[in-house]
Design a protein around this motif. Structure first.
Motif, PDB file in Angstrom:
ATOM      1  N   THR A  39       0.829  -1.204   0.000  1.00  0.00           N
ATOM      2  CA  THR A  39       0.000   0.000   0.000  1.00  0.00           C
ATOM      3  C   THR A  39       0.864   1.255   0.000  1.00  0.00           C
ATOM      4  OG1 THR A  39      -1.612  -1.232   1.291  1.00  0.00           O
ATOM      5  CG2 THR A  39      -1.921   1.145   1.162  1.00  0.00           C
ATOM      6  N   MET A  40       1.933   1.222   0.794  1.00  0.00           N
ATOM      7  CA  MET A  40       2.856   2.359   0.784  1.00  0.00           C
ATOM      8  C   MET A  40       3.395   2.583  -0.630  1.00  0.00           C
ATOM      9  SD  MET A  40       5.109   1.686   4.198  1.00  0.00           S
ATOM     10  CE  MET A  40       4.609   2.271   5.818  1.00  0.00           C
ATOM     11  N   ALA A  41       3.774   1.491  -1.285  1.00  0.00           N
ATOM     12  CA  ALA A  41       4.305   1.615  -2.639  1.00  0.00           C
ATOM     13  C   ALA A  41       3.245   2.234  -3.559  1.00  0.00           C
ATOM     14  CB  ALA A  41       4.732   0.253  -3.177  1.00  0.00           C
ATOM     15  N   PHE A  42       1.993   1.783  -3.396  1.00  0.00           N
ATOM     16  CA  PHE A  42       0.904   2.311  -4.204  1.00  0.00           C
ATOM     17  C   PHE A  42       0.745   3.818  -3.965  1.00  0.00           C
ATOM     18  CE2 PHE A  42      -3.725   3.267  -4.323  1.00  0.00           C
ATOM     19  CZ  PHE A  42      -3.901   3.133  -5.688  1.00  0.00           C
ATOM     20  N   VAL A  43       0.807   4.228  -2.688  1.00  0.00           N
ATOM     21  CA  VAL A  43       0.668   5.649  -2.352  1.00  0.00           C
ATOM     22  C   VAL A  43       1.791   6.461  -3.009  1.00  0.00           C
ATOM     23  CG1 VAL A  43       0.892   7.289  -0.439  1.00  0.00           C
ATOM     24  CG2 VAL A  43      -0.598   5.306  -0.205  1.00  0.00           C
TER      25      VAL A  43
ATOM     26  N   VAL B  64      -0.294  20.786 -11.472  1.00  0.00           N
ATOM     27  CA  VAL B  64      -0.386  20.674 -10.028  1.00  0.00           C
ATOM     28  C   VAL B  64       0.843  19.944  -9.517  1.00  0.00           C
ATOM     29  CG1 VAL B  64      -2.891  20.571 -10.042  1.00  0.00           C
ATOM     30  CG2 VAL B  64      -1.594  18.471 -10.109  1.00  0.00           C
ATOM     31  N   SER B  65       1.093  20.080  -8.230  1.00  0.00           N
ATOM     32  CA  SER B  65       2.127  19.249  -7.643  1.00  0.00           C
ATOM     33  C   SER B  65       1.573  18.643  -6.369  1.00  0.00           C
ATOM     34  CB  SER B  65       3.395  20.051  -7.381  1.00  0.00           C
ATOM     35  OG  SER B  65       3.084  21.173  -6.599  1.00  0.00           O
ATOM     36  N   VAL B  66       2.050  17.458  -6.061  1.00  0.00           N
ATOM     37  CA  VAL B  66       1.660  16.778  -4.834  1.00  0.00           C
ATOM     38  C   VAL B  66       2.848  16.874  -3.905  1.00  0.00           C
ATOM     39  CG1 VAL B  66       1.006  14.583  -3.816  1.00  0.00           C
ATOM     40  CG2 VAL B  66       0.128  15.219  -6.051  1.00  0.00           C
ATOM     41  N   GLY B  67       2.681  17.623  -2.847  1.00  0.00           N
ATOM     42  CA  GLY B  67       3.842  17.886  -2.008  1.00  0.00           C
ATOM     43  C   GLY B  67       3.987  16.891  -0.885  1.00  0.00           C
ATOM     44  N   ALA B  68       4.998  17.168  -0.057  1.00  0.00           N
ATOM     45  CA  ALA B  68       5.278  16.310   1.089  1.00  0.00           C
ATOM     46  C   ALA B  68       4.055  16.114   1.993  1.00  0.00           C
ATOM     47  CB  ALA B  68       6.452  16.889   1.877  1.00  0.00           C
ATOM     48  N   PRO B  69       3.178  17.126   2.197  1.00  0.00           N
ATOM     49  CA  PRO B  69       2.040  16.902   3.107  1.00  0.00           C
ATOM     50  C   PRO B  69       1.196  15.683   2.730  1.00  0.00           C
ATOM     51  CG  PRO B  69       2.209  19.223   2.591  1.00  0.00           C
ATOM     52  CD  PRO B  69       3.232  18.520   1.749  1.00  0.00           C
ATOM     53  N   PHE B  70       0.982  15.465   1.436  1.00  0.00           N
ATOM     54  CA  PHE B  70       0.199  14.294   1.026  1.00  0.00           C
ATOM     55  C   PHE B  70       0.864  13.006   1.487  1.00  0.00           C
ATOM     56  CE2 PHE B  70       0.134  10.835  -2.138  1.00  0.00           C
ATOM     57  CZ  PHE B  70      -1.136  10.373  -1.885  1.00  0.00           C
ATOM     58  N   PHE B  71       2.165  12.899   1.200  1.00  0.00           N
ATOM     59  CA  PHE B  71       2.866  11.663   1.545  1.00  0.00           C
ATOM     60  C   PHE B  71       2.899  11.474   3.063  1.00  0.00           C
ATOM     61  CE2 PHE B  71       4.596  12.705  -2.659  1.00  0.00           C
ATOM     62  CZ  PHE B  71       4.383  11.512  -3.305  1.00  0.00           C
TER      63      PHE B  71
ATOM     64  N   LEU C  39      -4.956  13.389  -1.186  1.00  0.00           N
ATOM     65  CA  LEU C  39      -4.739  14.098  -2.451  1.00  0.00           C
ATOM     66  C   LEU C  39      -5.596  15.349  -2.524  1.00  0.00           C
ATOM     67  CD1 LEU C  39      -4.451  11.458  -5.285  1.00  0.00           C
ATOM     68  CD2 LEU C  39      -2.764  13.130  -4.560  1.00  0.00           C
ATOM     69  N   GLY C  40      -6.859  15.213  -2.109  1.00  0.00           N
ATOM     70  CA  GLY C  40      -7.790  16.345  -2.211  1.00  0.00           C
ATOM     71  C   GLY C  40      -7.266  17.563  -1.481  1.00  0.00           C
ATOM     72  N   LYS C  41      -6.679  17.327  -0.305  1.00  0.00           N
ATOM     73  CA  LYS C  41      -6.261  18.470   0.516  1.00  0.00           C
ATOM     74  C   LYS C  41      -4.896  19.002   0.109  1.00  0.00           C
ATOM     75  CE  LYS C  41      -7.540  16.327   4.294  1.00  0.00           C
ATOM     76  NZ  LYS C  41      -7.437  15.823   5.639  1.00  0.00           N
ATOM     77  N   ASN C  42      -4.104  18.182  -0.540  1.00  0.00           N
ATOM     78  CA  ASN C  42      -2.700  18.557  -0.703  1.00  0.00           C
ATOM     79  C   ASN C  42      -2.258  18.786  -2.147  1.00  0.00           C
ATOM     80  OD1 ASN C  42      -1.982  18.444   2.109  1.00  0.00           O
ATOM     81  ND2 ASN C  42      -2.368  16.260   1.925  1.00  0.00           N
ATOM     82  N   LEU C  43      -3.224  18.973  -3.035  1.00  0.00           N
ATOM     83  CA  LEU C  43      -2.831  19.320  -4.402  1.00  0.00           C
ATOM     84  C   LEU C  43      -2.447  20.788  -4.436  1.00  0.00           C
ATOM     85  CD1 LEU C  43      -5.199  17.727  -7.010  1.00  0.00           C
ATOM     86  CD2 LEU C  43      -2.858  17.168  -6.430  1.00  0.00           C
ATOM     87  N   VAL C  44      -1.296  21.086  -5.003  1.00  0.00           N
ATOM     88  CA  VAL C  44      -0.858  22.469  -5.094  1.00  0.00           C
ATOM     89  C   VAL C  44      -0.891  22.882  -6.563  1.00  0.00           C
ATOM     90  CG1 VAL C  44       0.982  24.065  -4.522  1.00  0.00           C
ATOM     91  CG2 VAL C  44       0.635  22.058  -3.109  1.00  0.00           C
ATOM     92  N   TYR C  45      -1.720  23.853  -6.891  1.00  0.00           N
ATOM     93  CA  TYR C  45      -1.844  24.281  -8.283  1.00  0.00           C
ATOM     94  C   TYR C  45      -0.757  25.269  -8.646  1.00  0.00           C
ATOM     95  CZ  TYR C  45      -6.274  22.007  -9.092  1.00  0.00           C
ATOM     96  OH  TYR C  45      -7.243  21.056  -9.273  1.00  0.00           O
ATOM     97  N   PHE C  46      -0.308  25.175  -9.869  1.00  0.00           N
ATOM     98  CA  PHE C  46       0.646  26.152 -10.399  1.00  0.00           C
ATOM     99  C   PHE C  46      -0.121  27.152 -11.257  1.00  0.00           C
ATOM    100  CE2 PHE C  46       3.301  27.561 -13.937  1.00  0.00           C
ATOM    101  CZ  PHE C  46       4.298  28.196 -13.237  1.00  0.00           C
ATOM    102  N   ILE C  47      -0.136  28.437 -10.873  1.00  0.00           N
ATOM    103  CA  ILE C  47      -0.888  29.427 -11.653  1.00  0.00           C
ATOM    104  C   ILE C  47      -0.059  30.704 -11.815  1.00  0.00           C
ATOM    105  CG2 ILE C  47      -3.197  28.631 -11.011  1.00  0.00           C
ATOM    106  CD1 ILE C  47      -3.238  30.803  -8.873  1.00  0.00           C
TER     107      ILE C  47
END
Lengths: 650, 142
Positions: free
Chosen positions: A358-362, A381-388, B24-32
């Protein structure tokens, strides 16, 4: 003779020997004749020697500043120190693939010497040669480092300055590729097991390969984290950067595989899971290279620009298709017979592997999600450290819970000893967490402290039980413990790895929760406090180090001596690189970065100070983990799998 | 016996789904760029974003003693004042492409991470550039 000539021809020969080896493996399968295997082994040896010559040719070009081939012309500089020149071979894509091919041909050869199973050997050898063929096709037709340069330059740009900044960067890729290539052997055995319908023995046969590969991957990730900490100048060791994630995904899947492989080895269960995990783990090593080298991470549009991306993607899909195609074909034959209790060692091993998968999937999802969004909606968009961090924290808690209980429980069903131990462990977990909360630590840190204590107690119970058996036969506790270590070196190594992991978890929890980051502008000679720490800026001076120009700001930290953070200017880079200075102490690291300085008069400098607790213990935990791996894989500790033993399903 | 496994499986799947989609919903950061922000202020209010554009000439104010950096970021069409506490990066200068990560508070953008987008071939855009030009410039500079 020139390095380019020698390199090109040795690559051609390596490719030919590989294709011949592939043909011999197919011949062995067709004719059911072991003489083909013997010839295949020779082809593997010759392919390795030829690759070694190619490797030598590229080192020759680098060490003698020969700019007539594309690799040196693009990545080499006469001004580099000798060790950088040597390591430049794996500083860029083409050379890295050559190093990878060298390791692959070495591992194919080593594996070809250990083929025991008459029915599986042709497919094992064939799969390894096929993987090797892929790398030589890439080397010869897409990323050939030996392509001649029509007008050789007198000097080149040198490797990426970030890589020259620390010796660790010479080590990290080597460890990484050894880990990646190591996964190819168990994968080849898995393919052979599915083709020859001999499903049970391959996990025991490849145990050593899997564990050494895991050890190399672990060491590589640690080396990468340490490099990032010492060089990148932001005071952290892990940023969930796509490149880091690319190395983490195979590690997670290999970890999942190591755990379920143990169940199959001992109990004969989970064959389907093992075939799936090893396929995914090996595929992840290719995915990692695809992600980091195709440019796809920057933007989906970069993908089509080079041939490397599509080639690696194609190979990745081929690996998945072969692994899962075969698995679909034999799936009905390898269902588990009988049922497996969930509250037992095998049950928790399976549970932990699900957590790792599951970690690998995330990580895969978080890394690829921006690409999906960009492809679908065009939004960047970027997915930052907070998501992980958000997704990993609960998974890590479950992992640490299973890790303590798993090795304690007996195979099959619970017994009284482990039931008592579990009660004590849970009480310690609660007590530790409460104590942390009373001290005033955050909930996450308190829970980690509780889990650390829980795991330490678990380890105590496991070791105590084994030592108690030896106590009856020996003089005292000391010699009983020595007897335990001698006779159960492998399982003790496994426990040590677990201790390393839980210590790492503790270090990560503290360092993430209590990091302090502050900066201040100081005049030369001025005394001030940054983040509560008294410091004094002693001087501001510049050095010409031939291949770079460095500005240094020696700072005296109260009671810790002088730290020397630098800014380094490389001729090939427009931005200076940070040269942070770290004062390691047992419980807190003082990390100094020179942010800016007075260019006109040299009168002031802006100093950033990052204080992070417990980081030192992360590296200690890494070393402990690696010692544990060594205890498992070094010769002598492994009982040889006996045919009678591994063939029987208990 | 079977339905027990099924329920267990569903619970695990649900937990994983929550972790992933919730995260994912809370932590997507948009580039604008600034004009995209102005066109849709409500969507980005209070959210973490990465704001890209050029440093407007004559707008940079930096005090090395307080480490307060103020400048205006523009994409040719719209502009936004930025506040950032910290040293400007080495290549930070007027007309340079930058990306600031942070949040809007009122009209000002508070950044906590400032990146200069540079490449060996970087050239300041010509007069009369559009937000599309700025976006391309920053993307290519990666």
């Amino acid at each position: 003779m020139t390095p380019g000539f020698l390199g090109n021809w040795s690559l051609v020969f390596a490719f030919l020997f590989t294709v011949i080896g592939l043909g011999l493996a197919i011949g062995a399968w067709w004719a059911k004749d072991a003489r083909y295997i013997v010839a295949g082994r020779r082809a593997a040896a010759l392919a390795f020697v030829a690759t070694l010559v190619a490797f030598g040719a590229l080192e020759w070009a680098l060490l003698t500043d020969d700019f007539s081939i594309i690799y040196t012309a693009m990545n080499h500089s006469t001004k580099s120190p000798t060790w950088v020149k040597f390591a430049t071979l794996w500083a860029a894509l083409q050379g890295s693939i050559l190093l990878w091919a060298l390791f692959q041909s070495l591992f194919t050869y080593l594996a070809s010497r250990k083929l025991r199973d008459y029915w599986m050997s042709p497919a094992v050898l064939g799969t390894l040669f096929l993987i090797q063929t892929f790398f030589f096709v890439v080397l010869l037709f897409i990323t050939n480092p030996f392509l001649p340069v029509p007008n050789p330059p007198a000097d080149g740009p040198g490797p990426n300055p970030l890589l020259q900044n620390h010796w660790m960067m010479a080590v990290h890729p080597v460890l990484m590729y050894l880990g990646f290539v190591g996964m190819s052997v168990p994968f080849a055995y898995a393919v052979a097991a599915m083709i020859s319908r001999r499903y049970q023995t391959w996990v025991a046969t490849t145990r050593w390969w899997t564990l050494t590969a895991w050890g190399f991957l672990t060491a590589a990730i640690l080396a990468g984290g340490w490099w990032s900490y010492e060089v990148l100048g932001w005071g952290g060791y892990w940023a969930w950067d796509p490149v880091e994630n690319a190395s983490f995904i195979p590690w997670l899947l290999a970890t999942a595989f190591v755990h379920t492989a143990l169940v199959q080895e001992r109990r004969g269960f989970l064959k389907t899971w093992n075939f799936a995990y090893i396929t995914l783990a090996f595929a992840a090593t290719i995915l990692g290279t695809f992600l980091t080298r195709s440019g796809v991470i920057q933007s989906v549009h970069a993908f089509s620009e080079g041939a490397v991306g599509p080639t690696f993607l194609g190979f990745l899909l081929l690996v998945l298709a072969v692994g899962f195609g075969l698995l679909a074909r034999v799936g009905s034959e390898i269902r588990d017979i009988g049922s497996m209790g969930l509250v037992s060692r095998e049950g928790l091993l399976l549970g932990s592997s699900v957590v790792f998968a599951t970690m690998a999937f995330v990580v895969v999802l978080g890394t690829l999600f921006p690409l999906v969004v960009e492809a679908v909606s065009g939004d960047q968009v970027s997915v930052g450290a907070p998501f992980f961090n958000f997704s990993f924290a609960p998974l890590a808690v479950v992992m640490l819970l299973l890790m303590g209980a798993g090795p304690l429980l007996p195979w099959g069903r619970l017994d009284d000893y482990s039931r008592r131990a579990l009660v004590v462990m849970l009480a310690v977990l609660a007590a530790g967490t409460l104590a942390g909360l009373v001290i005033g630590w955050t909930f996450g840190v308190s829970l980690t402290v509780g889990l650390f204590a829980y795991n330490v107690v678990a380890l105590y119970y496991q070791v105590a039980r084994r030592v108690a058996v030896w106590r009856k036969k020996s003089e005292g506790w000391g010699s009983a413990f020595a007897a335990y270590l001698q006779h159960s070196r492998r399982s003790a190594g496994g426990l040590l790895v677990h201790f390393g992991v839980v210590l790492a978890a503790l270090a990560i929890a503290f360092s993430q929760a209590y990091r302090v980051d502050a900066q201040k502008t100081l005049r030369v000679g001025e005394q001030a406090t940054i983040a509560g720490v008294p410091v004094k800026l002693l001087d501001l001076k510049a050095y010409d180090q031939r291949y770079r120009f460095a500005v240094e700001a020696p700072v005296e930290i109260d009671g810790l001596g002088v730290a020397r953070p630098q800014l380094r200017y490389y001729p090939t880079s427009r931005t200076p690189l940070a040269g942070p200075s770290v004062r390691y102490t047992l419980f807190k690291d003082y990390y100094l970065i020179l942010q800016a300085f007075d260019r006109q008069n040299g009168e002031w400098a802006t100093i950033r100070l990052v204080i992070t607790p417990m980081v030192f213990w992360l590296w200690v935990a890494g070393v402990i983990t690696l010692v544990g791996v060594l205890m498992i894989v070094l010769p002598g500790g492994l009982p040889k799998p006996k045919e009678a033993e591994v063939g029987v399903v208990t | 016996m079977r339905w027990k496994y099924f329920v267990g499986f569903l619970i695990i799947l649900g937990a994983i789904g929550y972790l992933v989609w919730g995260g994912l919903g809370k932590n997507l950061v948009y580039f604008i760029t600034p004009s995209e922000y102005k066109a849709n202020e409500g969507k980005y209010a209070g959210k973490r974003i990465r704001l890209g554009g050029l440093v407007k000439p004559g707008s940079v104010r930096y005090d090395p003693n307080t480490l307060e950096l103020r400048f205006v970021i523009t994409d040719g069409l719209a502009e936004v004042p930025v506040f950032h506490r910290g040293t400007p990066p080495a290549l930070f200068k007027e007309n340079q492409g930058v990306v600031v990560e942070g949040k809007f508070e009122g009209e000002t953008f508070y950044g906590d991470n400032l990146l200069v987008k540079h490449s060996e071939t970087y050239q300041a855009p010509k007069e009369g550039y559009t937000p599309e030009d700025v976006r391309r410039l920053i993307e290519e500079a990666k």
